[in-house]
Design a protein around this motif. Structure first.
Motif, PDB file in Angstrom:
ATOM      1  N   HIS A 117      -4.958  -4.435   4.953  1.00  8.45           N
ATOM      2  CA  HIS A 117      -6.240  -3.753   5.147  1.00  8.45           C
ATOM      3  C   HIS A 117      -6.908  -3.535   3.786  1.00  8.45           C
ATOM      4  CE1 HIS A 117      -9.210  -0.828   6.503  1.00  8.45           C
ATOM      5  NE2 HIS A 117      -8.895  -1.162   7.754  1.00  8.45           N
ATOM      6  N   PRO A 118      -8.210  -3.803   3.684  1.00  6.64           N
ATOM      7  CA  PRO A 118      -8.890  -3.622   2.393  1.00  6.64           C
ATOM      8  C   PRO A 118      -8.755  -2.212   1.856  1.00  6.64           C
ATOM      9  CG  PRO A 118     -10.339  -4.723   3.960  1.00  6.64           C
ATOM     10  CD  PRO A 118      -9.112  -4.339   4.723  1.00  6.64           C
ATOM     11  N   TYR A 119      -8.696  -1.214   2.741  1.00  2.33           N
ATOM     12  CA  TYR A 119      -8.570   0.154   2.258  1.00  2.33           C
ATOM     13  C   TYR A 119      -7.213   0.362   1.608  1.00  2.33           C
ATOM     14  CZ  TYR A 119      -8.096   5.194   2.120  1.00  2.33           C
ATOM     15  OH  TYR A 119      -7.876   6.465   1.696  1.00  2.33           O
ATOM     16  N   THR A 120      -6.168  -0.131   2.256  1.00  4.41           N
ATOM     17  CA  THR A 120      -4.831  -0.004   1.676  1.00  4.41           C
ATOM     18  C   THR A 120      -4.794  -0.674   0.304  1.00  4.41           C
ATOM     19  OG1 THR A 120      -4.045  -0.280   3.921  1.00  4.41           O
ATOM     20  CG2 THR A 120      -2.395  -0.285   2.206  1.00  4.41           C
ATOM     21  N   ARG A 121      -5.419  -1.829   0.235  1.00  2.00           N
ATOM     22  CA  ARG A 121      -5.397  -2.530  -1.047  1.00  2.00           C
ATOM     23  C   ARG A 121      -6.148  -1.754  -2.130  1.00  2.00           C
ATOM     24  NH1 ARG A 121      -7.211  -8.421   0.320  1.00  2.00           N
ATOM     25  NH2 ARG A 121      -7.271  -7.767   2.483  1.00  2.00           N
ATOM     26  N   ALA A 122      -7.286  -1.179  -1.749  1.00  2.00           N
ATOM     27  CA  ALA A 122      -8.056  -0.395  -2.724  1.00  2.00           C
ATOM     28  C   ALA A 122      -7.267   0.828  -3.165  1.00  2.00           C
ATOM     29  CB  ALA A 122      -9.380   0.037  -2.115  1.00  2.00           C
ATOM     30  N   LEU A 123      -6.627   1.465  -2.206  1.00  2.00           N
ATOM     31  CA  LEU A 123      -5.830   2.654  -2.491  1.00  2.00           C
ATOM     32  C   LEU A 123      -4.722   2.323  -3.486  1.00  2.00           C
ATOM     33  CD1 LEU A 123      -6.005   5.510  -1.327  1.00  2.00           C
ATOM     34  CD2 LEU A 123      -4.251   4.875   0.313  1.00  2.00           C
ATOM     35  N   LEU A 124      -4.055   1.217  -3.214  1.00  2.00           N
ATOM     36  CA  LEU A 124      -2.948   0.811  -4.069  1.00  2.00           C
ATOM     37  C   LEU A 124      -3.430   0.491  -5.471  1.00  2.00           C
ATOM     38  CD1 LEU A 124      -0.833  -1.365  -1.654  1.00  2.00           C
ATOM     39  CD2 LEU A 124      -0.060   0.640  -2.909  1.00  2.00           C
ATOM     40  N   SER A 125      -4.564  -0.183  -5.558  1.00  4.04           N
ATOM     41  CA  SER A 125      -4.996  -0.596  -6.894  1.00  4.04           C
ATOM     42  C   SER A 125      -5.576   0.581  -7.670  1.00  4.04           C
ATOM     43  CB  SER A 125      -6.021  -1.710  -6.805  1.00  4.04           C
ATOM     44  OG  SER A 125      -7.294  -1.172  -6.554  1.00  4.04           O
ATOM     45  N   ALA A 126      -5.951   1.644  -6.973  1.00  3.20           N
ATOM     46  CA  ALA A 126      -6.538   2.791  -7.673  1.00  3.20           C
ATOM     47  C   ALA A 126      -5.478   3.670  -8.309  1.00  3.20           C
ATOM     48  CB  ALA A 126      -7.374   3.621  -6.706  1.00  3.20           C
ATOM     49  N   VAL A 127      -4.223   3.529  -7.873  1.00  2.00           N
ATOM     50  CA  VAL A 127      -3.180   4.396  -8.409  1.00  2.00           C
ATOM     51  C   VAL A 127      -2.865   3.984  -9.840  1.00  2.00           C
ATOM     52  CG1 VAL A 127      -0.819   5.175  -8.116  1.00  2.00           C
ATOM     53  CG2 VAL A 127      -2.206   4.617  -6.130  1.00  2.00           C
ATOM     54  N   PRO A 128      -3.010   4.890 -10.776  1.00  2.00           N
ATOM     55  CA  PRO A 128      -2.701   4.523 -12.158  1.00  2.00           C
ATOM     56  C   PRO A 128      -1.193   4.337 -12.325  1.00  2.00           C
ATOM     57  CG  PRO A 128      -3.668   6.736 -12.017  1.00  2.00           C
ATOM     58  CD  PRO A 128      -3.380   6.292 -10.634  1.00  2.00           C
ATOM     59  N   VAL A 129      -0.822   3.330 -13.102  1.00  2.00           N
ATOM     60  CA  VAL A 129       0.589   3.030 -13.281  1.00  2.00           C
ATOM     61  C   VAL A 129       1.005   3.445 -14.680  1.00  2.00           C
ATOM     62  CG1 VAL A 129       2.299   1.210 -13.315  1.00  2.00           C
ATOM     63  CG2 VAL A 129       0.412   1.109 -11.697  1.00  2.00           C
ATOM     64  N   ALA A 130       2.137   4.109 -14.759  1.00  2.00           N
ATOM     65  CA  ALA A 130       2.587   4.613 -16.050  1.00  2.00           C
ATOM     66  C   ALA A 130       3.225   3.502 -16.866  1.00  2.00           C
ATOM     67  CB  ALA A 130       3.555   5.767 -15.840  1.00  2.00           C
ATOM     68  N   ASP A 131       2.494   2.438 -17.074  1.00  2.00           N
ATOM     69  CA  ASP A 131       3.009   1.344 -17.877  1.00  2.00           C
ATOM     70  C   ASP A 131       1.796   0.580 -18.410  1.00  2.00           C
ATOM     71  OD1 ASP A 131       4.165  -0.764 -19.066  1.00  2.00           O
ATOM     72  OD2 ASP A 131       5.244  -1.495 -17.302  1.00  2.00           O
ATOM     73  N   PRO A 132       1.484   0.766 -19.688  1.00  2.00           N
ATOM     74  CA  PRO A 132       0.249   0.168 -20.208  1.00  2.00           C
ATOM     75  C   PRO A 132       0.271  -1.357 -20.164  1.00  2.00           C
ATOM     76  CG  PRO A 132       1.476   1.288 -21.954  1.00  2.00           C
ATOM     77  CD  PRO A 132       2.199   1.555 -20.679  1.00  2.00           C
TER      78      PRO A 132
ATOM     79  N   LEU B  54      -9.702  -2.957  -8.079  1.00  2.00           N
ATOM     80  CA  LEU B  54     -10.466  -3.087  -6.847  1.00  2.00           C
ATOM     81  C   LEU B  54     -11.046  -1.699  -6.628  1.00  2.00           C
ATOM     82  CD1 LEU B  54     -11.043  -4.931  -4.366  1.00  2.00           C
ATOM     83  CD2 LEU B  54      -9.064  -3.874  -3.312  1.00  2.00           C
ATOM     84  N   ARG B  55     -12.274  -1.509  -7.095  1.00  4.52           N
ATOM     85  CA  ARG B  55     -12.783  -0.147  -7.092  1.00  4.52           C
ATOM     86  C   ARG B  55     -13.672   0.102  -5.876  1.00  4.52           C
ATOM     87  NH1 ARG B  55     -14.278   1.112 -12.704  1.00  4.52           N
ATOM     88  NH2 ARG B  55     -12.043   0.981 -12.939  1.00  4.52           N
ATOM     89  N   LEU B  56     -13.404   1.204  -5.198  1.00  5.18           N
ATOM     90  CA  LEU B  56     -14.209   1.566  -4.023  1.00  5.18           C
ATOM     91  C   LEU B  56     -15.433   2.334  -4.460  1.00  5.18           C
ATOM     92  CD1 LEU B  56     -11.804   2.812  -1.265  1.00  5.18           C
ATOM     93  CD2 LEU B  56     -13.015   0.654  -1.446  1.00  5.18           C
TER      94      LEU B  56
ATOM     95  N   PRO C  48     -15.391  -3.665   0.463  1.00  6.53           N
ATOM     96  CA  PRO C  48     -15.964  -4.773  -0.334  1.00  6.53           C
ATOM     97  C   PRO C  48     -16.026  -6.084   0.456  1.00  6.53           C
ATOM     98  CG  PRO C  48     -13.761  -4.211  -1.106  1.00  6.53           C
ATOM     99  CD  PRO C  48     -14.110  -3.184  -0.071  1.00  6.53           C
ATOM    100  N   GLU C  49     -15.273  -6.184   1.526  1.00  2.06           N
ATOM    101  CA  GLU C  49     -15.238  -7.448   2.256  1.00  2.06           C
ATOM    102  C   GLU C  49     -15.898  -7.351   3.623  1.00  2.06           C
ATOM    103  OE1 GLU C  49     -11.145  -9.033   2.169  1.00  2.06           O
ATOM    104  OE2 GLU C  49     -10.818  -7.480   0.654  1.00  2.06           O
ATOM    105  N   ALA C  50     -16.700  -6.314   3.815  1.00  2.00           N
ATOM    106  CA  ALA C  50     -17.245  -6.079   5.148  1.00  2.00           C
ATOM    107  C   ALA C  50     -18.162  -7.206   5.600  1.00  2.00           C
ATOM    108  CB  ALA C  50     -18.015  -4.767   5.153  1.00  2.00           C
ATOM    109  N   ARG C  51     -18.117  -7.474   6.881  1.00  2.00           N
ATOM    110  CA  ARG C  51     -19.013  -8.451   7.489  1.00  2.00           C
ATOM    111  C   ARG C  51     -19.903  -7.732   8.499  1.00  2.00           C
ATOM    112  NH1 ARG C  51     -14.591 -12.574   9.577  1.00  2.00           N
ATOM    113  NH2 ARG C  51     -13.470 -12.976   7.632  1.00  2.00           N
TER     114      ARG C  51
END
Lengths: 472, 325, 667
Positions: C591-606, C613-615, C636-639
């Motif tokens: 789901h695009p929302y799940t993907r956006a959520l996942l990519s928004a989480v900052p990772v403690a590894d520079p 993928l910014r909402l 972002p992928e809405a039709r």
């Protein structure tokens, strides 16, 4: 038995209140979260000073709330098994102030006066009639020469103050010994600490207040035997006696009103907030309706009704004292009816918040019943609001009594109260020269009590309000 | 919002019925019409006929709450309660026990009441807010401490003493203003000075103290810190941010009492012999004139409900966050 | 290297008796992002307020110097300092909700700052306000300028705060936890905005945060604060590669991630020492697993652990040879959770709805519904953890409470072991109360402050009649406390005597008291610091292994999900948009929302590479959800067809279902 105790309704309620206070203190001493805020009160200088002052007022009120009837002295028919008691109901305070009570003059006299305030025709021994200020029957009667009054007053005043201080010294020694024993140090060291102000509870401030009260009290006590320290009123009654008797009225109105309205406010406020829905609607309707009636009018109407009822059913009341007492109780009730809505609304709001709190939710999830939740989780967590309201309301109620009595819808006119004193004396300011002492006496006694109560209420609120505590 | 106001007005009806029922119970059940008649007729002239005549004269000859002899709705309407309270709803107050038209008395007497109460409110509000702001500007200094001591002291003095003291000092000692009395128009101005001064002074203690607390509460909030972080000076912070926010509770607290100003103050008016509604009420109380007291209770309740509605409306005007529905 | 923009030396601040900032030293170059990292109560916010000289009334700066471009701010008069605030040094705060004046329009609040520092004419002020609003990415600035703060979402408000801070063209922006109160997708927007602004204007940012991920993604250099002092300072790359202080090391190890699954997290025992006492040695000594004898007596000196990498620790003393290996990850293997994948579901929720009516009009008729939960279906198997993930306002907490009948569901069924729970009254629900329990988010609010810990724990035993006498309950409570790693003697004490982590343990013990099968964990760790969170996660994992508990774990934190959950359901606006096994959701989200959520989480590894993928925008209101797929206005992928009807669930695998038109079933 030389006397027969009489328990008036308000006496009983005052005893109940004291018992409740005692019970609460005993309970609080066992629970840290209850003890902690009181400890904050006890560590505040204003807190202990006002406590000492309020304690003195309370002592007077309690003494004035133990009523009895003396056995009539003449028991001529010694054979009769039935002892007869005087119809007059007296309190312990009356007995203690027996001198003041009985030593009445003809009419006005100024404080410490030796002569009456108004001229009268005096018949001289030689038969001539002179219009002059006659000597008082009691005030300064022991003086051969009224001009020597100043020295006499000074001497007696000093002696009284010294006696008061001696009593204070005894209290100081007893207290420091007790405190020292608990801390395991010598009493001398304890006294040094108190003197330097290095104690957690500010004993120094408390003791200094007590010292001034005892010195003043001692002086007045000694003087009152020979003078009218605060003068006499229109019918010659001692003003100091009136002012002291009024203490009970003021204190009872301030405390009993809250006591009688508390159950309703607690029950309805918590029910409205907890059960919501139609219960809430109904209770809100009830207090909006009661609030809509202007308080003074409701009180006026109720007291009027009572007056009419009492005059129509005069035979139901054994004595004037009992009648006045019932009227006082009724006044407390009706004041309670007009003032419970504020507390009720506060409690409703707090309960609405608490019922959504996590610990109430957790209790529901554990299957705890509604009434257990109310008793265990809601009630203890709103008690600080009740307490704060109680002390905040006190001074307002004492002031209200004066106003109501002034409008003749307060306590019974035969009852001693500051309102009745003001009411009786308000026209005296228009006299030439001014009769100022009755008003001043009522003012000083009332002001001291209300000021102490206001300051104490602030200390209590600061100590109990969790919101304020977080900010500090 | 109009729907909201309409709903509140509808809600007023059950409340007013409740008020009437309560006063009715208080007046007639505790103290039956027979008792009233006896009291009014005096001890000597009490005969069964006289009582019945008095009751018929004053409309007390019907059953109280339920008329078993009437038909249909009449069982409820042909009663003293219905008779006495329905008229109140159309503001027909009837006549007092000594035969005066209460409605006209009220219309006449509310203006003197307002002439005292309104200036007291406005001057008091202006003074208290200014003083509270002054204290808050110097918070946590000796000015603050001394002011708080002063305010608590003023609060602890009974209002009666302010009146007595004012009359004694200004009226008797310095003879600046008349001690009491009233006159209409400009001539009455000199009579108003003393009661207004006394009213304002009597309100300073509690009023200023409350406003000070409100201001201090606002000063601790986050948005004040934001304003300071912008570089705003203390005065701008106080006037533009703190005052604006604190005025919301202050104003709504004022609005709720606005309608009740008509009712006047019992004590002030009777002390200063002002012919307003307050002294009217007092007189009625001491004459035991129930018709007047009942009318004043009803009027007071109406004005109270009006005050509540006005408060809600003023909230929406003063606070953008509040929407009525 | 040019002279630093900001130079702080020996700064000490006290609040009452507590020395909350002690001898602090840091330097900040122009255009740099410097992070001040620390857990709650370490004094980082007080440092920021000291720099601005905006301390609360009880606060006092004892000593030190704060030089901005060579000018010592602490020597300025208050009037001079006001000209610095907002103009050269600006600040944004953690709570955008309360940091804006509620009764002033947005435009007026920004204009105030503009006028103060630019001194521009009235017309120019308005233009500048709109320019600023535009610069911080607020759509339709003209309209927004006329609105009040309560009409804006949290993210919008924080943008307004930033616009206000930028009004005076500052050289340094202090951002005190700017995104902590925001959801991850909004956090990503705001952090992105800050970065863009910085690149455009050469602004230096002092970022104050507790979030290692945020630091790794935004800062160039950082300093770690502990108990009022800085213990380590380094470049971000060097720090994450090899943290030099044992505290830093343990902080990193305590972060839950997917690769620590099945292992225990490193938790830091104990709590931060109170700051109102004098310290003789290292402040971390009581909690440090590698403490030396000298640590308690001598203040550790600064050591250089690498280029620009300084640490304050005795382990780096010359005679300590193993300095480089400071606290290597000492992770013990934990036992694997019992397999319950194929067991019959313990709890089955089908089409659960919780609607709150909206009343309007004269007769208070119901004119609409807030669809807080709008058709949620879940299955919880014995011994497994199902994570219910979503941002604030998505209805996850309401769903959790409806499961336990704490909120009455509007529709749908909740079957526990085949028994229908929905619609059961207070009395008939009682027999299931024993099996279904809940743990709350805020450990400070979830216990009655007037009850002893023993009575708190014993409450359920009493209510359900499991232990009739108080001594029996207290004995049980003591056993339960031991079970959750606390001394049994705690039964005689009050909740306020314990720290946040300890209180959460007590809450767990309370839930365990009635021997439940299912526990709803409502964000049990989000009010806790990372190191404490690790303790609680470890405990929950142990308890599951020992007692075979099932958890419904409600959270917004995907790293916790990765560490703890077996199955995941992602919620958006009252509905589950995607559910499946944890690996399916986290590694192959559909789901695009799940993907956006996942990519928004900052990772403690520079070093981690991230597709951004910014909402855009905010979550709509649950009282008026958009037609069709709830997510399509932000997708972002809405039709076009997405707006027509809510998509049916499609099975991607036997365990993985997605509600999205873009996903082909069975693929």
């Amino acid at each position: 038995m030389p006397l027969m105790p009489v328990v008036l309704w308000t006496d009983a309620l005052l005893y109940l209140l004291l018992a409740l206070l005692g019970g609460f203190a005993w309970h609080a001493a066992r629970h840290e979260h209850l003890r902690a805020p009181w400890r904050r009160v006890a560590r505040s200088r204003i807190g202990v000073v006002t406590l000492v002052v309020l304690g003195c007022y309370l002592l007077v009120a309690v003494l004035d709330s133990v009523h009895l009837r003396l056995r009539l002295a003449d028991q001529s028919g010694a054979t009769s098994a039935e002892t007869r008691y005087s119809p007059e109901v007296l309190s312990l305070l009356d007995l203690a102030l027996a001198g003041l009570r009985s030593q009445s003059e003809k009419t006005y006299s100024a404080p410490f006066a030796t002569h009456l305030y108004v001229k009268e025709a005096i018949e001289l021994p030689d038969g001539r009639v002179l219009r002059d200020y006659p000597r008082l029957v009691h005030g300064g009667a022991h003086l051969d020469d009224p001009a020597a009054r100043g020295l006499d007053i000074l001497w007696r005043g000093l002696l009284g103050a010294l006696l008061g201080l001696a009593l204070w010294g005894a209290i100081l020694f007893a207290l420091s010994a007790a405190l020292a024993r608990r801390r395991g140090i010598t009493p001398a060291l304890m006294r040094a600490r108190i003197k330097a102000g290095r104690t957690e509870v500010p004993w120094r401030a408390a003791l200094l207040t007590l010292a001034s009260i005892l010195a003043l009290g001692g002086a007045v006590a000694l003087l009152a035997g020979h003078y009218h320290v605060l003068g006499t009123d229109k019918v010659g009654e001692d003003v100091l006696y009136q002012a002291l008797k009024s203490v009970r009225t003021g204190l009872l109105i301030g405390t009993l009103t809250t006591l009688v309205m508390l159950p309703a406010a607690l029950l309805l406020g918590i029910m409205a907030g907890y059960f919501r829905g139609w219960v809430d609607d109904l209770i809100q309707y009830l207090y909006t309706t009661l609030n809509a009636i202007p308080g003074v009018l409701l009180i006026a109407a109720a007291v009027l009704m009572l007056q009419v009822y009492m005059s129509n059913h005069a035979e139901d009341f054994a004595s004037l004292v009992e009648r006045a007492d019932l009227r006082l109780l009724f006044l407390c009730l009706i004041l309670g009816v007009t003032s419970w809505t504020g507390l009720c609304r506060l409690l409703r709001g707090e309960t609405l918040k608490l019922r959504e709190s996590d610990y109430v939710q957790a209790a529901s999830a554990l299957g705890v019943g509604h009434f257990t939740i109310i008793g265990r989780h809601i009630l203890p967590n709103v008690m600080h609001i009740v307490l704060i309201t109680l002390v905040l309301d006190f001074s307002g109620l004492v002031l209200a009594e004066a106003v109501l009595s002034y409008v003749n819808i307060g306590v019974d006119p035969t009852m001693n109260s500051w309102g009745n004193m003001i009411n009786g004396a308000r026209l005296e300011l228009a006299r030439e020269p001014v009769v100022w002492w009755s008003l001043s006496a009522a003012f000083v006694f009332m002001f001291t009590l209300v000021l102490a109560a206001n300051l104490f209420a602030d200390v209590v609120r600061d100590a109990f309000d969790p919101r304020l505590r977080g900010a500090a | 919002m109009s729907a909201y106001i309409l709903r509140r007005l509808l809600y007023a009806i059950p409340i007013l019925i409740g008020v009437n029922l309560l006063t009715f119970v208080l007046f007639f059940v505790v103290n039956s019409p027979d008792d009233m008649a006896r009291m009014h007729l005096g001890e000597k002239r009490v005969t069964a006929e006289a009582v019945a005549a008095w009751k018929a004269d004053h409309g007390y000859d019907r059953p109280m709450l339920y008329n078993a002899e009437a038909e249909g709705l009449g069982r409820l309407t042909e009663t003293i309660f219905f008779d006495k309270s329905v008229r109140l709803f159309v503001f027909d107050f009837g006549s007092s026990d000594d035969g005066r038209d209460i409605g006209r008395d009220i219309a006449q007497r509310m203006w003197p009441s307002l002439a005292i109460a309104l200036p007291v409110l406005l001057v008091g509000l202006a003074f208290n807010i200014s003083y509270a702001l002054f204290i808050v500007f110097f918070r946590a200094t000796y000015v603050d401490l001394a002011s708080v001591v002063l305010l608590v002291t003023m609060m602890s003095i009974s209002g009666l003493f302010y009146i007595i003291g004012g009359q004694f000092l200004l009226g008797k000692l310095f003879q600046l203003v008349p001690i009491s009395g009233y006159d209409s128009g400009l001539a009455g101005l000199k009579f108003l000075v003393l009661p207004v001064i006394v009213g304002v002074i009597g309100g300073i203690g509690a009023g200023t103290r409350w406003y000070r607390t409100l201001f201090l509460e606002e000063i601790g909030r986050d948005y004040v810190r934001t304003a300071r972080a912008k570089g705003l000076g203390e005065r701008l912070v106080l006037f533009r941010h703190v005052l604006r926010n604190a005025l919301i509770p202050i104003l709504t607290g004022v609005v709720v009492v606005l309608p009740l100003l008509f009712m006047g103050s019992l004590i002030t008016e009777s002390f200063f012999a002002i012919p307003g509604l307050g002294s009217y009420t007092i007189d009625a109380i001491s004459n035991q004139d129930f018709a007047i007291v009942r009318s004043m209770v009803f009027l007071g309740a109406v004005l109270y409900i009006l005050g509540l509605i006005l408060t809600d409306i003023s909230y929406t005007l003063a606070d953008p966050r509040v929407r009525l529905q | 290297m040019s002279a630093p923009l900001l130079e702080v030396e020996g700064l000490s601040t006290t609040i009452g008796a507590a020395r909350v900032v002690d001898d602090l030293r840091l330097e900040l170059a122009r255009g740099e992002t410097f992070a001040l990292l620390g857990e709650s109560g370490c004094g980082k916010s007080m440092t920021a307020l000291s720099l601005m000289r905006l301390l609360p009334p009880a606060g006092r700066i004892e000593s030190g110097a704060v030089r901005l471009d060579g000018v010592d701010l602490l020597r300025l008069s208050e009037a001079e300092m006001r000209r610095v605030r907002g103009a050269r040094l600006a600040m944004i705060f953690q709570e955008p909700q309360t940091s804006l004046n509620p009764v002033m329009r947005i435009g007026a609040q920004i204009a105030e700052a503009v006028r103060l520092h630019a001194g521009a004419a009235a017309a120019a002020v308005d233009a500048r306000v709109l320019e600023l609003l535009h610069a911080v990415g607020i759509p339709d600035p003209e309209r927004r300028a006329r609105e009040y703060p309560h009409q804006l979402s949290g993210g919008m408000k924080q943008r307004v705060m930033i616009a206000m801070a930028l009004a005076g063209d500052p050289e340094l922006l202090i951002a005190d936890e700017p995104t902590t109160a925001l959801d991850v997708t909004i956090q990503a927007q705001v952090l992105g905005l800050l970065k863009t602004l910085q690149q455009q204007s050469g602004l230096a940012v002092l970022l104050i945060t507790h979030d290692l991920g945020v630091v790794a993604e935004t800062a160039e250099r950082l300093a770690v604060m502990y108990a009022g002092e800085i213990v380590e300072t380094a470049t971000t790359a060097a720090f994450f590669a090899a943290p030099a202080h044992p505290y830093s090391r343990m902080l990193l190890d305590s972060l839950p991630t997917a690769d620590k699954r099945g292992a225990r997290l490193a938790a830091i025992p104990g709590r931060v020492p109170p700051l109102d006492r004098a310290f003789t040695g290292c402040r971390f000594v009581e909690r440090c697993p590698r403490a030396l004898a000298r640590c308690a007596e001598q203040l550790p000196p600064w050591h250089e652990a690498g280029a620009g990498h300084w640490v304050r620790c005795h382990l780096w003393d010359a005679d300590q040879v193993d300095a480089a290996t400071v606290a290597a990850p000492a992770v013990a293997e934990g036992e694997q959770a019992p397999a319950g994948e194929d067991a019959a579901p313990l709890l089955e929720v089908a089409d659960l709805k919780v609607h709150f009516p909206i009343h309007r009009g004269v007769l208070r008729r119901v004119v609409g519904q807030v669809r807080a939960v709008d058709g949620v279906s879940l299955q919880l198997r014995p011994g497994r953890t199902l994570a219910l993930v979503g941002e604030s306002g998505c209805g996850k907490t309401t769903a959790g409470k409806a499961l336990l009948q704490l909120i009455a569901p509007t529709a749908g069924s909740i079957r526990y072991q085949g028994h229908e729970l929905a619609g059961l009254g207070h009395r008939r629900m009682r027999r299931f109360r024993k099996d279904l329990q809940i743990i709350f988010q805020d450990p400070h609010a979830s216990m009655n402050p007037r009850m002893l810990v023993g009575d708190v724990i014993g409450e359920g035993l009493q209510a359900l009649g499991l232990a009739r006498t108080r001594p029996e309950r207290l004995r049980r409570a003591a056993e339960l406390l031991e079970l959750v790693g606390m001394p049994g003697a705690a039964v005689e004490r009050y909740p306020h005597e314990f720290s946040g982590g300890q209180r959460q343990r007590i809450c767990i013990a309370r839930a365990l008291a009635v021997d439940p099968r299912v526990i709803v964990c409502d964000e049990p760790t989000s009010a806790l610091d990372v190191s404490v969170q690790a303790q609680i996660l470890n405990l929950l994992k142990d308890l599951q292994a020992r007692l075979g508990l099932s958890y419904l774990f409600i959270t917004h934190d995907l790293s916790v999900v990765a560490y703890l959950a077996h199955e995941v359901a992602v919620m958006y606006l009252g509905r589950v948009v995607e559910r499946g096994r944890v690996d399916e959701i986290l590694e192959r989200p559909r789901h695009p929302y799940t993907r956006a959520l996942l990519s928004a989480v900052p990772v403690a590894d520079p070093r981690a590479e991230r597709r951004t993928l910014r909402l855009e925008g905010d979550m709509p209101s649950p009282s008026a959800p958009p037609p069709g797929c709830h997510f399509h206005p932000r997708c972002p992928e809405a039709r076009p067809e997405c707006a027509l009807a809510y998509p049916e669930g499609r099975a991607v695998s036997a365990t993985h279902r997605v509600h999205c038109l873009l996903v082909e079933a069975g693929r």
